[in-house]
Design a protein around this motif. Structure first.
Motif: not given
Length: 135
Positions: A65-91
């Motif tokens: 969850g979190g917030l998505l802010e779109v500006r003309p030159d940038q998108v910012t996502i502010l999330a309580q937690a986030a992980e890229t696919a490569e950093h997720i521990d599947l187990e």
């Protein structure tokens, strides 16, 4: 092709920063697709994946969850937690899913917080899907 700068940030710091051609994610109001030049907006996000497309490459970030802010030159996502696919521990994600399912099964027998267990299950399933890129 034109690109837009994207930053995914949590209280622990930045998780992802890059220039991309398109961002796709789920807001509370529905699916969003953002291209360079999108109108400014702010939207609350659901637990889900953020798909970041650049050329033939697509990267995935799991957000809680979190917030998505779109500006003309940038998108910012502010999330309580986030992980890229490569950093997720599947187990670890699979174990979290099992724990949440177990708690939900106990709801009728004890004072388990149903909403909290349900959110934990959604987060675990999202992390598993993002890591496996299974949507």
């Amino acid at each position: 092709m034109k690109t837009i700068k994207v930053s995914v940030v949590t209280p622990d710091g930045p998780v992802y920063e890059s220039d991309v051609e398109m961002i796709s994610t789920k807001a509370q109001s529905g699916e969003l697709g953002i291209l360079p030049g999108h109108i400014p907006m702010v939207a609350p996000l659901q637990i889900g994946s953020v798909r970041l497309k650049n050329g033939g490459n697509t990267e995935f970030v799991a957000v809680t969850g979190g917030l998505l802010e779109v500006r003309p030159d940038q998108v910012t996502i502010l999330a309580q937690a986030a992980e890229t696919a490569e950093h997720i521990d599947l187990e670890r994600a699979l174990k979290a899913k099992e724990r949440a399912e177990h708690r939900l099964n106990e709801v009728k027998q004890s004072n388990v917080d149903f909403k909290r267990a349900e959110l934990a299950l959604k987060r675990a399933i999202n992390r598993i899907n993002v890591q496996k890129r299974d949507f």
